[in-house]
Design a protein around this motif. Structure first.
Motif, short mmCIF file in Angstrom:
data_model
loop_
_atom_site.label_atom_id
_atom_site.label_comp_id
_atom_site.label_asym_id
_atom_site.label_seq_id
_atom_site.Cartn_x
_atom_site.Cartn_y
_atom_site.Cartn_z
N VAL A 302 0.84 -1.20 0.00
CA VAL A 302 0.00 0.00 0.00
C VAL A 302 0.88 1.25 0.00
O VAL A 302 0.62 2.22 -0.72
N ARG A 303 1.94 1.22 0.80
CA ARG A 303 2.83 2.38 0.85
C ARG A 303 3.54 2.58 -0.50
O ARG A 303 3.74 3.72 -0.93
N GLU A 304 3.89 1.50 -1.15
CA GLU A 304 4.50 1.61 -2.48
C GLU A 304 3.48 2.15 -3.47
O GLU A 304 3.84 2.95 -4.36
N ALA A 305 2.23 1.75 -3.33
CA ALA A 305 1.18 2.29 -4.21
C ALA A 305 1.04 3.79 -4.03
O ALA A 305 0.89 4.54 -5.02
N PHE A 306 1.09 4.26 -2.79
CA PHE A 306 1.03 5.70 -2.54
C PHE A 306 2.19 6.40 -3.25
O PHE A 306 2.02 7.46 -3.87
N ASP A 307 3.38 5.82 -3.14
CA ASP A 307 4.56 6.41 -3.76
C ASP A 307 4.40 6.52 -5.27
O ASP A 307 4.75 7.54 -5.88
N LEU A 308 3.85 5.49 -5.89
CA LEU A 308 3.68 5.47 -7.34
C LEU A 308 2.52 6.36 -7.81
O LEU A 308 2.48 6.77 -8.97
N ALA A 309 1.61 6.66 -6.90
CA ALA A 309 0.47 7.51 -7.27
C ALA A 309 0.87 8.98 -7.39
O ALA A 309 0.22 9.76 -8.10
N ILE A 310 1.93 9.37 -6.69
CA ILE A 310 2.32 10.78 -6.61
C ILE A 310 3.10 11.20 -7.86
O ILE A 310 4.03 10.52 -8.29
N ASN A 311 2.74 12.34 -8.41
CA ASN A 311 3.48 12.93 -9.52
C ASN A 311 4.26 14.13 -8.99
O ASN A 311 3.75 15.25 -8.92
N ARG A 312 5.48 13.88 -8.59
CA ARG A 312 6.30 14.93 -7.98
C ARG A 312 6.63 16.04 -8.97
O ARG A 312 6.72 17.22 -8.60
N ASP A 313 6.85 15.68 -10.22
CA ASP A 313 7.17 16.70 -11.22
C ASP A 313 6.00 17.65 -11.44
O ASP A 313 6.19 18.85 -11.66
N ALA A 314 4.78 17.11 -11.39
CA ALA A 314 3.60 17.97 -11.54
C ALA A 314 3.46 18.91 -10.35
O ALA A 314 3.10 20.08 -10.50
N ILE A 315 3.74 18.40 -9.15
CA ILE A 315 3.70 19.27 -7.97
C ILE A 315 4.70 20.40 -8.12
O ILE A 315 4.41 21.58 -7.84
N LYS A 316 5.90 20.07 -8.59
CA LYS A 316 6.92 21.11 -8.79
C LYS A 316 6.45 22.16 -9.80
O LYS A 316 6.52 23.37 -9.53
N GLN A 317 5.98 21.71 -10.95
CA GLN A 317 5.68 22.65 -12.02
C GLN A 317 4.37 23.39 -11.83
O GLN A 317 4.29 24.60 -12.12
N ILE A 318 3.35 22.69 -11.36
CA ILE A 318 2.01 23.30 -11.31
C ILE A 318 1.73 23.94 -9.94
O ILE A 318 1.30 25.10 -9.86
#
Length: 526
Positions: A302-318
């Motif tokens: 489940v924790r790995e699923a959370f990690d894969l769900a996050i788009n860090r690049d989108a958070i940075k840019q948007i």
């Protein structure tokens, strides 16, 4: 020739001081939140430390490049013949703002106070056995074993006057957000370049220069008016209308506009701080989930699923308009133990995340509440809102609760949150600081900010060994093993390392610091 140079140097110094006096003026400073307390040992919080850094001083501090520099200690070394003891020579001629002399007794008292059970700074001194004032200007700190890094740990411990504390019945630490009030929560008596002239908590704090600071330097800033302004638009409007001169928490959406505005300049740089999410990891059911028989987050999948769900690049840019450095680990590059390999992060993979949730027994996801501050980190609530959306894509329905930082912190201290956003700076510039507070079992000395419930005796032993290991290669290997465990087990959900942005009026020269803590005593005016 030597005499001529001496006279010339003295003349230049006198001229500089006269120019400084002629140009001295008020600096009006605003940021998104206020200090939580005036007690320097009652909170481990960056905003609190920034205000108190003008009033109190440490034995050692860091320059803008992160190098250790003498402050109240003029020198420090391991005691000859006893590798378990660090000896600090205390600067002579230093006075507290009430006129009392600084002595080794004050230093020993302050370290003991900071390592007491009620102080959140105690992990910095967890390996200390005893502190002794050998004479008026020598302190010996005896540790459980030899320590390579103990001087790093005192960079975050402010020195207070023992007599003042005892006279005002504030020898013990009281945290107003957790266990009460005390004289030190509302009053100060430091050795720093400024004193607090007046304070209305949450509204306005006024500082003025110390009458006779030991450095002999008169700051050009002769008055600091600190105003917490929670609303981002109001904070920026105050700068544009010249009601304030310096904004420390510049909203990312306004950086370009302010940079293009006449009379304003933007200073930016990477901060020694990671932004991440944490969650309950023990087996007990979550309080905020529709899964009532177990804790989904105790399952690595489940924790790995959370990690894969996050788009860090989108958070940075948007969300942050490019003002962030995405990361895969909860430690920034400033810190010993960081590596480029650790810093790599997962790219968003919704399909794989959904498959992992289904494999763990949650094909339809589950519900959970996310707690976030809304006035502490750069667009913290915006980051949390983005994560709510990302997790929704894999079927995890998140209820977001945003609070001021003063209300958010107790949730972590009391382990009363299932899922939370947090930021962590590393004043020691060493990975042990992260492990001690965020990974180690909470036991009264360590784990003060470990709100996850994670506990592993073998891991604890490795963490504690870092305080006394004298073989650098062996110590580094242990640090690498610990970070590998943190990353592989997804004990936290890293997002990015924060980028500092300060906005200041033209003509004011202020050097950006990796700890996001301005040194107003060094500010100059054109």
């Amino acid at each position: 020739m030597t005499g001529t140079l001496t006279k010339l140097t003295a003349a230049l110094l006198a001229t500089t001081l006269l120019i400084g006096a002629a140009q001295a003026e008020t600096l009006r400073w605003a940021r998104s939140s206020d200090a939580l307390t005036l007690d320097p040992h009652a909170q481990n919080d960056g905003v609190t430390s920034t205000l108190l850094n003008q009033v109190y001083e440490t034995l050692i501090w860091r320059d803008a490049a992160g190098a250790l520099q003498p402050r109240l200690a003029t020198e420090w070394a391991v005691k000859e013949g006893n590798p378990n003891v660090w000896v600090f020579k205390i600067r002579e001629g230093v006075k507290f703002s009430d006129g009392a002399d600084l002595t080794a007794e004050d230093v020993a008292f302050s370290i003991d106070r900071a390592r007491s059970e009620t102080s959140p700074l105690r992990q910095l001194h967890a390996d200390v056995v005893s502190v002794a004032a050998v004479d008026d200007h020598t302190v010996e700190v005896t540790l459980k074993g030899p320590s390579l890094i103990y001087p790093n740990n005192v960079t975050g411990t402010y020195i207070i006057d023992k007599g003042w504390a005892e006279t005002n019945h504030t020898a013990e630490v009281a945290d107003p957000t957790v266990n009460g009030d005390s004289y030190a929560v509302r009053h100060t008596n430091g050795t720093g370049p400024y004193v607090i002239k007046s304070r209305e908590e949450g509204v306005r704090t006024v500082l003025e220069p110390t009458a006779n600071h030991w450095s002999g330097v008169k700051p050009q800033v002769t008055e600091i008016v600190f105003t917490p302004i929670a609303d981002a638009a109001t904070r920026v409007a105050a700068l544009l209308s010249k009601e304030v001169d310096f904004v420390q928490d510049v909203p990312v959406q306004d950086i370009e506009r302010l940079a293009a505005s006449d009379g304003i300049k933007i200073e930016t740089g990477p901060e020694n701080r990671s932004i991440f999410f944490g969650y309950r990891l023990d087996e007990a059911p979550l309080k905020s989930s529709n899964i009532t028989d177990k804790n989904p987050l105790s399952d690595l999948r489940v924790r790995e699923a959370f990690d894969l769900a996050i788009n860090r690049d989108a958070i940075k840019q948007i969300v942050l308009r490019g003002n962030a450095i995405p990361t895969g680990i909860i430690v920034p590059p400033f810190v010993h133990g960081w590596t480029p390999e650790l810093d790599t992060y997962s790219k968003q993979d919704v399909a794989k995340a959904k498959a992992l949730l289904a494999e763990a027994g949650y094909p339809d996801g589950f519900t959970i509440t996310l707690d976030t501050p809304n006035n502490r980190y750069v667009n913290d609530e915006g980051i949390a809102q983005a994560v709510v959306g990302f997790l929704g894509q894999i079927g995890v329905k998140v209820t977001l609760v945003a609070r001021p930082f003063t209300q958010h912190t107790p949730l972590l201290v009391e382990q009363a949150t299932d899922f939370f956003l947090f930021g962590w700076g590393v004043p020691t510039f060493d990975s042990a600081y992260n492990f001690n507070d965020l990974i180690h079992t909470r036991d009264g000395s360590y784990g003060n900010y470990n709100a996850t419930g994670y506990s592993n005796a073998e891991v604890d032993a490795k963490i504690e060994s870092l305080g006394s290991e004298v073989d650098p290669a062996k110590r580094d290997a242990t640090i690498a093993d610990l970070w590998k465990l943190v990353k592989d087990q997804h004990l936290y959900l890293p997002v990015h390392n924060q980028v500092v942005a300060w906005a200041v009026r033209d003509g004011i020269n202020i050097e950006i610091q990796p700890d996001n803590s301005p040194k107003f005593g060094t500010v100059t005016f054109d």
